[in-house]
Write an enzyme that holds these catalytic residues in place. Structure first.
Site, mmCIF file in Angstrom:
data_model
loop_
_atom_site.group_PDB
_atom_site.id
_atom_site.type_symbol
_atom_site.label_atom_id
_atom_site.label_comp_id
_atom_site.label_asym_id
_atom_site.label_seq_id
_atom_site.Cartn_x
_atom_site.Cartn_y
_atom_site.Cartn_z
ATOM 1 N N LYS A 89 0.890 -1.127 0.057
ATOM 2 C CA LYS A 89 -0.029 -0.039 -0.141
ATOM 3 C C LYS A 89 0.844 1.247 0.157
ATOM 4 C CE LYS A 89 -4.001 1.795 2.689
ATOM 5 N NZ LYS A 89 -4.952 1.500 3.803
ATOM 6 N N SER A 138 -9.847 1.382 3.195
ATOM 7 C CA SER A 138 -9.248 2.357 2.212
ATOM 8 C C SER A 138 -8.096 1.373 1.747
ATOM 9 C CB SER A 138 -8.282 3.379 3.193
ATOM 10 O OG SER A 138 -7.490 2.536 3.848
ATOM 11 N N SER A 141 -9.905 -1.256 7.211
ATOM 12 C CA SER A 141 -9.326 -1.185 5.637
ATOM 13 C C SER A 141 -8.917 -2.296 5.120
ATOM 14 C CB SER A 141 -8.496 0.257 5.702
ATOM 15 O OG SER A 141 -9.294 1.445 5.722
HETATM 16 N N1 GLN Z 1 -13.319 3.154 6.847
HETATM 17 C C1 GLN Z 1 -12.555 3.635 7.770
HETATM 18 C C2 GLN Z 1 -12.373 5.283 7.553
HETATM 19 O O1 GLN Z 1 -12.501 5.752 6.735
HETATM 20 C C3 GLN Z 1 -11.444 2.777 7.930
HETATM 21 C C4 GLN Z 1 -10.186 3.327 7.660
HETATM 22 C C5 GLN Z 1 -8.837 2.582 7.932
HETATM 23 O O2 GLN Z 1 -9.179 1.518 8.281
HETATM 24 N N2 GLN Z 1 -7.730 2.840 7.347
HETATM 25 O O3 GLN Z 1 -11.588 5.802 8.564
#
Ligand code: GLN
Length: 462
Positions: A51, A126, A150
């Protein structure tokens, strides 16, 4: 893991990236170098996608944000250093929601990633680029990051397995911080065995990250096929109600039945404060993000606005132009909940409820060894469907965020295909440091429940 080599992975990525937009860089040179001079080790020659928020020397690390652009770090993250030492080959940096803020990958400054099962749908977020890279067969394993779901949520949307480890299991040295009390590096795999192989290499104590712990177990491969007879699977029935798609519920219930048929004991558990997890998460995560993202000021890294002759003006213009809409929304929310008049009402209160959520899990794990829930209330939604409604988007994390708040490990494993042809994910949560058991449970499940569909890979060269 399959016989996939790094040059083949690069070729597949090059062939598919126009359709999927999963990669922000494809590292052909690194793959070719390793092909000539492989490094010996437990992951020798294994291609891995990483990532874009995990630092890699000589490879862009921009968190899919304009404010960092093609920033080149001067050091490798500990996880990357350990992968390199084990012979793995980093073959590309993957697209993501900007600074890991999102559930759909639509917040990337470089455009959305497309779900390999259906190009009109999001891959989740994400870490959507890493999930799409594994689901489309480019790599068998990839690194993502987890703050509230995410890795698990995109794993569910893309029909693969994704692990969020215990807080402190994997060093965050070199992971660009979003919310430091929640962040963990996570691992995607086509199968749990790939995740176990990577976890065995990258986990463990690190002097450069004081939140890591030395718990001794670094071999996650040996116990994968163990018998789990007598293990107690907890089911929080109350979470299977309102807001949950009926097909997702049926598939997860069938998964629970499989564990029962194979010797696990099913027990009812309750997590009475879970209704508050999203509210608590979005207070704590935004508060920490507003502080962590203060460092992006046009001086230290990346982008600097032009035509701003005065210092404050330069800060403001740089941040105005460099951050995307969702990142700005989070910085504003976080600044608000930390401001003197609201700190007690929001931030301090959220920390108290976080303790209650943690206690829910302590009580539940006194009665069971793992908890099963859906990973996400629905299958992958359409691109654009939720992008104008941040609250609907935030609800995607309803089953995942509490694990980050409590610091416990969680894993999503594919458990079925819905009538629209999209994969469904089942989540297993365990007590601190129980990754071995979780991987054992998912590995045995995968062997007996192969997905009865596959992603639609269009490119002829694949
Ligand atoms: N979807 C969650 C957010 O928008 C989790 C994001 C993540 O785990 N980095 O914060």
């Amino acid at each position: 893991m399959s016989e996939l080599n790094a040059v083949t992975a690069v070729e597949r990525a090059e062939a598919l990236n126009e359709e999927l937009n999963a990669f922000l860089s494809i590292e052909r040179e690194n793959a070719e170098c390793h092909a000539k001079e492989p490094v010996d080790g437990p992951l020798s020659g294994v291609p891995i996608a990483v990532k874009d928020n995990i630092c890699t020397v000589g490879m862009r690390t921009g968190c899919a944000s304009k404010i960092l652009g093609d920033f080149l770090p001067q050091y490798d993250a500990t996880a990357v250093e350990r992968l390199n030492a084990a012979g793995a080959v980093i073959m590309g940096k993957t697209n993501m929601d900007e600074f890991a803020m999102g559930s759909s990958n639509e917040n990337s400054a470089y455009g959305t990633v497309r779900n390999p099962w259906d190009r009109e749908r999001v891959p989740g977020g994400s870490s959507g680029g890493s999930a799409a890279a594994v689901a489309s067969g480019i790599v068998d394993v990839a690194l993502g990051s987890e703050t509230g779901g995410s890795v698990r949520q995109p794993a569910a949307f893309c029909g693969i397995t994704g692990l969020k480890p215990t807080y402190g299991r994997i060093s965050r040295y070199g992971l660009v911080a979003f919310a430091s009390s929640l962040d963990q590096i996570g691992i995607f795999g086509k199968k749990s065995s790939g995740i176990a192989a990577v976890l065995s290499v990258i986990s463990g104590d690190d002097k450069r990250d004081s939140t890591t712990a030395d718990v001794g177990d670094t071999d996650f491969l040996t116990g994968l096929e163990d018998d789990f007879k007598g293990k107690r699977i907890g089911v929080p029935t109350a979470l299977f109600g309102e807001g949950l798609d009926a097909e997702v519920r049926e598939a997860v219930e069938a998964g629970i039945d499989w564990y029962k048929e194979n010797g696990a004991e099913i027990v009812e558990v309750s997590l009475p404060h879970s209704d508050y997890s999203i509210a608590v998460y979005y207070i704590i995560a935004t508060a920490e993000a507003s502080s962590n993202l203060a460092r992006f000021d046009g001086v230290r890294y990346g982008y600097r606005a032009e035509d701003a002759p005065e210092l404050r003006q330069m800060y403001m213009k740089t941040r105005e132009e460099g951050f995307g809409e969702e990142v700005k929304r989070r910085i504003m929310l976080g600044t608000y909940v930390l401001s003197s008049g609201y700190y007690d009402a929001y931030y301090a209160k959220a920390q108290k409820v976080r303790t209650l959520l943690k206690r829910d899990f302590e009580e539940a794990f006194a009665a069971c060894d793992a908890i099963v829930t859906p990973t996400s209330p629905s299958t992958a939604f359409k691109i654009g469907e939720r992008s104008d409604d941040p609250l609907a988007m935030y609800l995607s994390d309803i089953y995942t965020a509490s694990a980050n708040l409590a610091g416990i490990p969680g894993i999503s494993v594919p458990c079925g295909i819905a009538s629209d042809g999209l994969p469904i994910g089942m989540q297993l949560l365990g007590n601190h440091w129980s990754e071995g058991l979780l991987l054992n449970l998912t590995s045995r499940f995968e062997a007996d429940n192969p997905l009865s569909g596959s992603p639609k890979i269009h490119s002829d060269s694949i």
